[in-house]
Design a protein around this motif. Structure first.
Motif, PDB file in Angstrom:
ATOM      1  N   PRO A 177       0.840  -1.204   0.000  1.00 26.14           N
ATOM      2  CA  PRO A 177       0.000   0.000   0.000  1.00 26.14           C
ATOM      3  C   PRO A 177       0.875   1.254   0.000  1.00 26.14           C
ATOM      4  CG  PRO A 177      -0.457  -1.403   1.913  1.00 26.14           C
ATOM      5  CD  PRO A 177       0.691  -2.005   1.204  1.00 26.14           C
ATOM      6  N   MET A 178       0.343   2.328  -0.611  1.00 22.49           N
ATOM      7  CA  MET A 178       1.144   3.559  -0.692  1.00 22.49           C
ATOM      8  C   MET A 178       1.502   4.078   0.699  1.00 22.49           C
ATOM      9  SD  MET A 178       0.267   6.768  -3.022  1.00 22.49           S
ATOM     10  CE  MET A 178       0.478   8.328  -2.277  1.00 22.49           C
ATOM     11  N   THR A 179       0.563   3.891   1.657  1.00 19.13           N
ATOM     12  CA  THR A 179       0.846   4.355   3.020  1.00 19.13           C
ATOM     13  C   THR A 179       2.126   3.703   3.559  1.00 19.13           C
ATOM     14  OG1 THR A 179      -0.788   2.715   3.631  1.00 19.13           O
ATOM     15  CG2 THR A 179      -1.438   4.999   3.890  1.00 19.13           C
ATOM     16  N   GLU A 180       2.394   2.463   3.147  1.00 18.13           N
ATOM     17  CA  GLU A 180       3.608   1.780   3.592  1.00 18.13           C
ATOM     18  C   GLU A 180       4.821   2.261   2.813  1.00 18.13           C
ATOM     19  OE1 GLU A 180       4.244  -0.099   6.223  1.00 18.13           O
ATOM     20  OE2 GLU A 180       2.178   0.408   6.686  1.00 18.13           O
ATOM     21  N   SER A 181       4.643   2.409   1.481  1.00 20.47           N
ATOM     22  CA  SER A 181       5.831   2.752   0.691  1.00 20.47           C
ATOM     23  C   SER A 181       6.294   4.188   0.959  1.00 20.47           C
ATOM     24  CB  SER A 181       5.613   2.485  -0.798  1.00 20.47           C
ATOM     25  OG  SER A 181       4.439   3.078  -1.223  1.00 20.47           O
ATOM     26  N   VAL A 182       5.421   5.051   1.500  1.00 26.07           N
ATOM     27  CA  VAL A 182       5.907   6.412   1.786  1.00 26.07           C
ATOM     28  C   VAL A 182       6.238   6.610   3.269  1.00 26.07           C
ATOM     29  CG1 VAL A 182       4.620   7.413  -0.123  1.00 26.07           C
ATOM     30  CG2 VAL A 182       3.587   7.389   2.130  1.00 26.07           C
ATOM     31  N   ARG A 183       6.117   5.542   4.061  1.00 27.87           N
ATOM     32  CA  ARG A 183       6.439   5.633   5.482  1.00 27.87           C
ATOM     33  C   ARG A 183       7.897   6.094   5.658  1.00 27.87           C
ATOM     34  NH1 ARG A 183       4.206   4.315  10.149  1.00 27.87           N
ATOM     35  NH2 ARG A 183       2.213   3.414   9.632  1.00 27.87           N
ATOM     36  N   PRO A 184       8.148   7.101   6.498  1.00 29.96           N
ATOM     37  CA  PRO A 184       9.530   7.571   6.669  1.00 29.96           C
ATOM     38  C   PRO A 184      10.473   6.427   7.047  1.00 29.96           C
ATOM     39  CG  PRO A 184       8.005   9.080   7.729  1.00 29.96           C
ATOM     40  CD  PRO A 184       7.195   7.895   7.283  1.00 29.96           C
ATOM     41  N   SER A 185      11.627   6.382   6.355  1.00 30.55           N
ATOM     42  CA  SER A 185      12.562   5.302   6.671  1.00 30.55           C
ATOM     43  C   SER A 185      13.757   5.813   7.474  1.00 30.55           C
ATOM     44  CB  SER A 185      13.031   4.604   5.392  1.00 30.55           C
ATOM     45  OG  SER A 185      13.543   5.566   4.520  1.00 30.55           O
ATOM     46  N   SER A 186      13.790   7.114   7.715  1.00 33.36           N
ATOM     47  CA  SER A 186      14.838   7.650   8.588  1.00 33.36           C
ATOM     48  C   SER A 186      14.306   8.911   9.265  1.00 33.36           C
ATOM     49  CB  SER A 186      16.089   7.981   7.778  1.00 33.36           C
ATOM     50  OG  SER A 186      15.801   9.094   6.968  1.00 33.36           O
ATOM     51  N   VAL A 187      15.007   9.341  10.305  1.00 36.34           N
ATOM     52  CA  VAL A 187      14.570  10.506  11.080  1.00 36.34           C
ATOM     53  C   VAL A 187      14.432  11.738  10.184  1.00 36.34           C
ATOM     54  CG1 VAL A 187      15.279  12.051  12.941  1.00 36.34           C
ATOM     55  CG2 VAL A 187      15.524   9.596  13.222  1.00 36.34           C
ATOM     56  N   SER A 188      15.324  11.848   9.184  1.00 31.62           N
ATOM     57  CA  SER A 188      15.300  13.052   8.337  1.00 31.62           C
ATOM     58  C   SER A 188      14.023  13.150   7.505  1.00 31.62           C
ATOM     59  CB  SER A 188      16.527  13.067   7.431  1.00 31.62           C
ATOM     60  OG  SER A 188      16.475  11.930   6.605  1.00 31.62           O
ATOM     61  N   GLU A 189      13.289  12.053   7.366  1.00 35.86           N
ATOM     62  CA  GLU A 189      12.053  12.096   6.569  1.00 35.86           C
ATOM     63  C   GLU A 189      10.817  12.426   7.408  1.00 35.86           C
ATOM     64  OE1 GLU A 189      13.607   8.903   3.258  1.00 35.86           O
ATOM     65  OE2 GLU A 189      11.751   8.496   4.312  1.00 35.86           O
ATOM     66  N   ILE A 190      11.017  12.616   8.700  1.00 36.46           N
ATOM     67  CA  ILE A 190       9.870  12.986   9.542  1.00 36.46           C
ATOM     68  C   ILE A 190       9.794  14.515   9.591  1.00 36.46           C
ATOM     69  CG2 ILE A 190       8.885  12.871  11.862  1.00 36.46           C
ATOM     70  CD1 ILE A 190      10.137  10.048  11.939  1.00 36.46           C
ATOM     71  N   ILE A 191       8.663  15.012   9.155  1.00 43.81           N
ATOM     72  CA  ILE A 191       8.542  16.447   8.888  1.00 43.81           C
ATOM     73  C   ILE A 191       7.771  17.147  10.004  1.00 43.81           C
ATOM     74  CG2 ILE A 191       7.461  18.089   7.257  1.00 43.81           C
ATOM     75  CD1 ILE A 191       8.074  15.791   5.130  1.00 43.81           C
ATOM     76  N   GLY A 192       8.278  18.317  10.396  1.00 44.64           N
ATOM     77  CA  GLY A 192       7.514  19.200  11.283  1.00 44.64           C
ATOM     78  C   GLY A 192       7.502  18.800  12.750  1.00 44.64           C
ATOM     79  N   GLN A 193       8.348  17.871  13.150  1.00 48.83           N
ATOM     80  CA  GLN A 193       8.355  17.470  14.569  1.00 48.83           C
ATOM     81  C   GLN A 193       9.754  17.652  15.163  1.00 48.83           C
ATOM     82  OE1 GLN A 193       5.645  17.127  15.913  1.00 48.83           O
ATOM     83  NE2 GLN A 193       4.191  16.157  14.533  1.00 48.83           N
ATOM     84  N   GLU A 194      10.395  18.743  14.790  1.00 49.07           N
ATOM     85  CA  GLU A 194      11.798  18.917  15.199  1.00 49.07           C
ATOM     86  C   GLU A 194      11.975  18.830  16.720  1.00 49.07           C
ATOM     87  OE1 GLU A 194      10.254  20.752  12.957  1.00 49.07           O
ATOM     88  OE2 GLU A 194      11.353  20.197  11.135  1.00 49.07           O
ATOM     89  N   ASP A 195      11.106  19.523  17.464  1.00 52.25           N
ATOM     90  CA  ASP A 195      11.264  19.519  18.933  1.00 52.25           C
ATOM     91  C   ASP A 195      11.019  18.133  19.518  1.00 52.25           C
ATOM     92  OD1 ASP A 195      11.961  22.110  19.091  1.00 52.25           O
ATOM     93  OD2 ASP A 195       9.947  22.861  19.573  1.00 52.25           O
ATOM     94  N   GLY A 196       9.923  17.514  19.072  1.00 54.29           N
ATOM     95  CA  GLY A 196       9.573  16.180  19.570  1.00 54.29           C
ATOM     96  C   GLY A 196      10.675  15.173  19.257  1.00 54.29           C
TER      97      GLY A 196
END
Ligand SMILES: Nc1ncnc2c1ncn2[C@@H]1O[C@H](COP(=O)(O)OP(=O)(O)O)[C@@H](O)[C@H]1O
Ligand SMILES: [Mg+2]
Length: 360
Positions: free
Chosen positions: A56-75
């Motif tokens: 499923p696309m939801t799986e293929s676009v799942r972030p595979s590293s920290v750098s791909e997680i957007i907008g949660q810099e503080d967290g």
């Protein structure tokens, strides 16, 4: 007289022989039946293993590293620092649905393994469990989170059952030994399970009990004796995630964990998530489409879902890219509502929904 005795011996031998012959025949018949049954089941399983739907696309676009997680810099910074050092801490991540909590937990262990001080080895496991399905029965016969003991009475005719040996079954906490246990929806964990989990966090092992265990039973193998006497190892760091507010999480859990907050995503973040997915999956969109999706997606998961539906639509109709009309059609057919609050980076301005014209 002798002839009579010899004759009756012959009769007895014949009867006994016939009895065992018939029994043996029946047994081998049942065995044959079992074998063909096993074979059929194995073939069916093998057939199922060869069937794969596309990822499923939801799986293929799942972030595979920290750098791909957007907008949660503080967290992310807080999460990484809680686990980075020589003494990693337990963590709870709070935040609304679809903003990257699970995605972050899944990549953080690989990130902190890079720390020179980390006690996590290269092979340290990441075990994921969903607290909303982690039920145990009232007698504790099965407990997928903490572990349980299969007592001989329930083991039937297997080697353990026949020899009266209770068999410890490790739960997720022991499979996570040496690594991280990610407990999604930790707020849904039943109280009884929660108390057991707290005990495991304290003891860093699981103590098992069985009325069938006796240290003097020589039939019990040494490794099982060791499990009963010293407990199952369960030294891990917990990452819990929840959409609930902190006040609803028991104080006993909160006090043992570093509390981390993931924010609702801003409009710019949702646009970046759409862009990232577009690049990963090679999706073309007309001008203004991404902005249109971002107006209606409450979070990253919604954005990916709308993009996937629009992609399927244009592919079905043989068109090369998603138009504004396609995006609007998907949005209205799935009845998405315009996001009430639009967070923007220019000072966190919130746009009132009443200022936005409804979609026609
Ligand atoms: N902050 C984010 N950065 C990148 N992708 C995200 C983010 N938040 C959500 N997503 C997308 O949405 C999907 C679902 O996010 P998830 O981490 O499961 O949300 P949560 O656990 O907070 O409910 C992810 O696989 C990812 O594709
Ligand atoms: Mg989640």
């Amino acid at each position: 007289m002798d002839a009579l005795i010899a004759f009756s011996q012959l009769v007895v031998t014949f009867v006994v022989g016939t009895y065992f012959f018939v029994r043996l025949k029946n047994e081998s018949g049942t065995e044959k039946q079992f074998k063909s049954e096993y074979k059929r089941e194995a073939e069916l399983l093998n057939k199922m293993r060869h069937i794969h739907l596309s990822e499923p696309m939801t799986e293929s676009v799942r972030p595979s590293s920290v750098s791909e997680i957007i907008g949660q810099e503080d967290g992310l910074r807080a999460l990484k620092s809680a686990l980075w050092g020589k003494y990693p801490q337990h963590v709870i991540i709070y935040g609304p649905p679809g903003v990257g909590k699970t995605a972050a937990a899944r990549v953080i262990l690989e990130e902190v393994k890079k720390s020179p001080m980390t006690p996590f080895s290269k092979e340290a496991p990441f075990i994921e469990a969903d607290a909303s399905v982690m039920r145990c029965d009232e007698h504790g016969f099965t407990d997928p989170l903490i572990g349980s003991v299969h007592d001989p009475i329930y083991q039937g005719s297997g080697a353990f059952g026949q020899n009266g040996i209770p068999q410890p079954m490790p739960g997720a906490v022991s499979r996570a030994h040496g690594g991280v246990l990610f407990l999604d929806e930790i707020g849904e964990l039943p109280n009884e399970q929660l108390n057991k989990l707290l005990k495991v966090l304290e003891d860093r092992r699981v103590l098992l009990e069985s009325s069938y265990y006796s240290s003097s039973n020589k039939k019990i193998p040494a490794y099982i004796r060791d499990m009963f006497e010293n407990g199952l190892p369960a030294d891990f760091r917990l990452i819990g995630a929840t959409t609930r507010s902190p006040e609803t999480i028991p104080e006993a859990v909160r006090s043992r964990c570093v509390e981390i907050y993931f924010n609702p995503l801003m409009r710019e973040d949702i646009l970046s998530i759409i862009k990232q997915a577009q690049i990963r999956c090679g999706i073309l969109t007309d001008k203004g489409v991404n902005e249109c999706i971002a107006d209606y997606a409450k979070n990253g998961r919604d954005a990916i879902k709308i993009l996937q539906s629009a992609t399927n639509l244009v592919r079905m109709e043989g068109r090369p890219s998603i138009s504004i009309d396609d995006a609007k059609w998907v949005i209205s057919s799935s009845r998405y509502k315009r996001t009430k609050e639009l967070y923007t980076k220019d000072g966190g301005k919130i746009i009132d929904i009443s200022l936005i014209k409804p979609l026609n």
